[in-house]
Design a protein around this motif. Structure first.
Motif, PDB file in Angstrom:
ATOM      1  N   PRO A   1       0.832  -1.211   0.000  1.00  0.00           N
ATOM      2  CA  PRO A   1       0.000   0.000   0.000  1.00  0.00           C
ATOM      3  C   PRO A   1       0.863   1.256   0.000  1.00  0.00           C
ATOM      4  CG  PRO A   1       0.042  -1.000   2.177  1.00  0.00           C
ATOM      5  CD  PRO A   1       0.731  -1.956   1.266  1.00  0.00           C
ATOM      6  N   SER A   2       0.271   2.346  -0.416  1.00  0.00           N
ATOM      7  CA  SER A   2       0.989   3.614  -0.419  1.00  0.00           C
ATOM      8  C   SER A   2       1.252   4.067   1.019  1.00  0.00           C
ATOM      9  CB  SER A   2       0.184   4.689  -1.160  1.00  0.00           C
ATOM     10  OG  SER A   2      -1.057   4.908  -0.507  1.00  0.00           O
ATOM     11  N   VAL A   3       2.278   4.869   1.178  1.00  0.00           N
ATOM     12  CA  VAL A   3       2.665   5.325   2.515  1.00  0.00           C
ATOM     13  C   VAL A   3       1.536   6.106   3.180  1.00  0.00           C
ATOM     14  CG1 VAL A   3       4.329   6.732   3.776  1.00  0.00           C
ATOM     15  CG2 VAL A   3       5.084   5.353   1.825  1.00  0.00           C
ATOM     16  N   GLU A   4       0.784   6.870   2.392  1.00  0.00           N
ATOM     17  CA  GLU A   4      -0.281   7.713   2.965  1.00  0.00           C
ATOM     18  C   GLU A   4      -1.403   6.897   3.590  1.00  0.00           C
ATOM     19  OE1 GLU A   4       0.905   7.925  -0.071  1.00  0.00           O
ATOM     20  OE2 GLU A   4       2.121   9.756   0.069  1.00  0.00           O
ATOM     21  N   THR A   5      -1.586   5.660   3.145  1.00  0.00           N
ATOM     22  CA  THR A   5      -2.697   4.845   3.667  1.00  0.00           C
ATOM     23  C   THR A   5      -2.300   4.000   4.872  1.00  0.00           C
ATOM     24  OG1 THR A   5      -2.166   3.023   2.148  1.00  0.00           O
ATOM     25  CG2 THR A   5      -3.694   4.717   1.368  1.00  0.00           C
ATOM     26  N   LEU A   6      -1.038   3.968   5.236  1.00  0.00           N
ATOM     27  CA  LEU A   6      -0.606   3.156   6.367  1.00  0.00           C
ATOM     28  C   LEU A   6      -1.016   3.801   7.687  1.00  0.00           C
ATOM     29  CD1 LEU A   6       3.002   2.152   5.237  1.00  0.00           C
ATOM     30  CD2 LEU A   6       0.966   0.709   5.273  1.00  0.00           C
ATOM     31  N   PRO A   7      -1.295   2.992   8.717  1.00  0.00           N
ATOM     32  CA  PRO A   7      -1.626   3.556  10.035  1.00  0.00           C
ATOM     33  C   PRO A   7      -0.480   4.401  10.579  1.00  0.00           C
ATOM     34  CG  PRO A   7      -2.171   1.217   9.943  1.00  0.00           C
ATOM     35  CD  PRO A   7      -1.395   1.522   8.698  1.00  0.00           C
ATOM     36  N   GLN A   8      -0.828   5.448  11.272  1.00  0.00           N
ATOM     37  CA  GLN A   8       0.161   6.364  11.815  1.00  0.00           C
ATOM     38  C   GLN A   8       0.636   5.920  13.193  1.00  0.00           C
ATOM     39  OE1 GLN A   8       1.429   9.034   9.959  1.00  0.00           O
ATOM     40  NE2 GLN A   8       0.244   7.902   8.419  1.00  0.00           N
ATOM     41  N   LEU A   9       1.797   6.399  13.570  1.00  0.00           N
ATOM     42  CA  LEU A   9       2.342   6.107  14.891  1.00  0.00           C
ATOM     43  C   LEU A   9       1.477   6.762  15.962  1.00  0.00           C
ATOM     44  CD1 LEU A   9       4.785   5.038  16.616  1.00  0.00           C
ATOM     45  CD2 LEU A   9       5.769   7.331  16.338  1.00  0.00           C
ATOM     46  N   PRO A  10       1.048   5.994  16.982  1.00  0.00           N
ATOM     47  CA  PRO A  10       0.238   6.602  18.056  1.00  0.00           C
ATOM     48  C   PRO A  10       1.010   7.711  18.775  1.00  0.00           C
ATOM     49  CG  PRO A  10       0.096   4.200  18.138  1.00  0.00           C
ATOM     50  CD  PRO A  10       1.169   4.536  17.147  1.00  0.00           C
ATOM     51  N   ASN A  11       0.281   8.725  19.211  1.00  0.00           N
ATOM     52  CA  ASN A  11       0.920   9.858  19.882  1.00  0.00           C
ATOM     53  C   ASN A  11       1.533   9.470  21.222  1.00  0.00           C
ATOM     54  OD1 ASN A  11       0.194  11.642  17.797  1.00  0.00           O
ATOM     55  ND2 ASN A  11      -1.827  12.006  18.726  1.00  0.00           N
ATOM     56  N   ASP A  12       0.990   8.432  21.860  1.00  0.00           N
ATOM     57  CA  ASP A  12       1.488   8.041  23.171  1.00  0.00           C
ATOM     58  C   ASP A  12       2.511   6.911  23.095  1.00  0.00           C
ATOM     59  OD1 ASP A  12      -0.286   6.146  22.293  1.00  0.00           O
ATOM     60  OD2 ASP A  12      -1.274   5.846  24.234  1.00  0.00           O
ATOM     61  N   ALA A  13       3.085   6.688  21.927  1.00  0.00           N
ATOM     62  CA  ALA A  13       4.091   5.636  21.799  1.00  0.00           C
ATOM     63  C   ALA A  13       5.291   5.971  22.687  1.00  0.00           C
ATOM     64  CB  ALA A  13       4.532   5.497  20.347  1.00  0.00           C
ATOM     65  N   PRO A  14       5.728   5.028  23.521  1.00  0.00           N
ATOM     66  CA  PRO A  14       6.816   5.338  24.469  1.00  0.00           C
ATOM     67  C   PRO A  14       8.162   5.438  23.778  1.00  0.00           C
ATOM     68  CG  PRO A  14       6.221   3.018  24.619  1.00  0.00           C
ATOM     69  CD  PRO A  14       5.234   3.652  23.671  1.00  0.00           C
TER      70      PRO A  14
ATOM     71  N   TYR B   1       8.908   0.143   8.900  1.00  0.00           N
ATOM     72  CA  TYR B   1       7.879  -0.349   7.994  1.00  0.00           C
ATOM     73  C   TYR B   1       6.833   0.697   7.628  1.00  0.00           C
ATOM     74  CZ  TYR B   1       9.740  -5.010   8.852  1.00  0.00           C
ATOM     75  OH  TYR B   1      10.557  -6.106   8.916  1.00  0.00           O
ATOM     76  N   GLY B   2       6.974   1.909   8.144  1.00  0.00           N
ATOM     77  CA  GLY B   2       6.049   2.964   7.763  1.00  0.00           C
ATOM     78  C   GLY B   2       6.367   3.577   6.412  1.00  0.00           C
ATOM     79  N   ASN B   3       7.408   3.102   5.765  1.00  0.00           N
ATOM     80  CA  ASN B   3       7.796   3.549   4.432  1.00  0.00           C
ATOM     81  C   ASN B   3       8.560   2.393   3.778  1.00  0.00           C
ATOM     82  OD1 ASN B   3       8.335   5.063   2.143  1.00  0.00           O
ATOM     83  ND2 ASN B   3       8.942   6.889   3.299  1.00  0.00           N
TER      84      ASN B   3
END
Length: 400
Positions: free
Chosen positions: A84-97, A278-280
């Motif tokens: 899938p394209s990078v734009e459609t991948l789930p984003q990193l959660p804001n509370d990721a430690p 893996y986000g890109n």
């Protein structure tokens, strides 16, 4: 002469030790010989000696033939589909430690025990043994800990990322004539992954137990084999079905992988590094049999076989599908259990329940771009009675 005949490309790095095994061991193995001679191959590289790696190399098939140039890239491309394209991948959660690597004795032992194993390096050629001298110098060791911290937190820019997450691609031959593409990660990325896996070591068994026993559980594969033997031989009327997923690691839906990881809070320490990797897309530098590089192909789907996280992310991907298959199979009080070892999944139970579980599991994994391999699928019936009608109907197209 023996090593060259066995096909080793670097026989000068091996030594042969002859061991005499006497009767007690052979009595356990039910062999008639009083004594026997066994050759143990010890891998020697520079000043390091690796007994286990030497023994494993002794029985491996070696490296598959990969032609140089574009032909070598064409050999690898079918195993790395477009994701899938990078734009459609789930984003990193804001509370990721965030993580912090401390340059202490535990970090030094991690390098010595997990990286100094004789394994080949990534595109740069750096191996774990090259990091060990850095431990002895305080400034170098502190800098190595800081670099590892930056990698596992994913704070390096795109230029550094291209060098760190790129892998060297090699091909291992399989018995059916195809290849198994293996990605050799860059040593600094491997170090960060190993450090993160150590952080989640205590939580991993509870996530996958009692289905996937090969993840984070000591002696898990052996336990799985004993459980399968008990279910198939000791419980009357139970049958088994083994499902093998084709090209499992490279073809799993990467969007689904990141979604499952985001939802499993016990694996939160892996979030930043995994999304950075893996986000890109990343490059895999294919190595030909003559040692030259054919060029780079893009990895944008699934996880890379050879990456330390793959043994956690892929089981996490198919875990909901296995549970859904068990729920469907257990309706109307039918007995069914699931036992998995990475991408090999067994369903055991009554014939009706196993058939339902297999159909449900096959249908569910299609949504994740995965398919089973019918040639490796096996159905087992270990009882003296007649084969149930449910299995007889499967015989024309299944291995029973």
């Amino acid at each position: 002469k023996f090593l060259k005949k066995a096909g080793f490309t670097d026989p000068e790095n091996f030594k042969i030790f002859v061991i005499h095994i006497r009767r007690p061991l052979f009595h356990i193995l039910r062999c008639r010989q009083a004594t026997a001679t066994v050759c143990v191959c010890v891998y020697e590289r520079e000043r390091y000696i690796y007994i286990s790696r030497g023994v494993s190399r002794f029985f491996q098939r070696g490296i598959a033939e990969v032609p140089p140039g574009e032909a070598g890239l064409d050999l690898f491309r079918p195993y790395f589909p477009v994701g899938p394209s990078v734009e459609t991948l789930p984003q990193l959660p804001n509370d990721a430690p965030f993580g912090l690597v401390v340059p202490d004795e535990d970090f030094a032992q991690l390098i010595r025990r997990k990286l100094c194993t004789g394994a080949s390096g990534g595109p740069s050629g750096w191996r774990g043994e090259y990091l060990e001298p850095l431990i002895e110098d305080e400034d170098c060791f502190t800098s190595l800990a800081q670099l590892t911290t930056d990698i596992l937190n994913g704070v390096l820019d795109y230029r550094a990322r291209a060098y760190i997450v790129g892998d060297r691609g090699i091909a291992i031959p399989k018995s059916d004539g195809t290849i198994r593409p293996i990605c050799c990660p860059e040593i600094f990325d491997k170090l960060a992954a190993m450090y993160n896996i150590k952080r989640i070591k205590m939580d991993v068994p509870a996530i996958f137990h009692p289905i996937n026993l090969a993840v984070g559980e000591k002696g898990g594969p052996e336990t799985a084999i004993h459980m399968l033997r008990f279910f198939l031989e000791e419980i009357p009327g139970f049958c088994g079905a083994e499902m093998d997923i084709k090209n499992a690691f490279n073809e799993g839906n990467r969007s689904s992988i990141l979604t499952e990881l985001n939802e499993e809070r016990r694996l939160a320490p892996l979030l930043r590094h995994t999304h950075w990797k893996y986000g890109n897309h990343s490059d895999i530098w294919v190595q030909a049999s003559n040692g030259t590089l054919c060029g780079a192909i893009r990895s944008s789907q699934g996880t890379k076989q050879g990456d330390a996280y793959s043994s956690h992310l892929f089981p996490l991907l198919i875990q909901p599908d296995i549970k859904e298959a068990l729920t469907a199979a257990r309706r109307n009080e039918r007995a069914c259990e699931a036992i998995a070892i990475q991408d090999n999944v067994w369903f055991v139970g009554t014939p009706q329940a196993v058939c339902v579980a297999v159909r449900c599991f096959t249908r569910r994994i299609r949504e994740r771009n995965l398919v089973t391999n019918p040639a490796k699928e096996k159905w087992v019936w270990f009882h003296d009675g007649p084969i149930p009608n449910e299995l007889i109907r499967l015989r024309p197209r299944r291995n029973i």
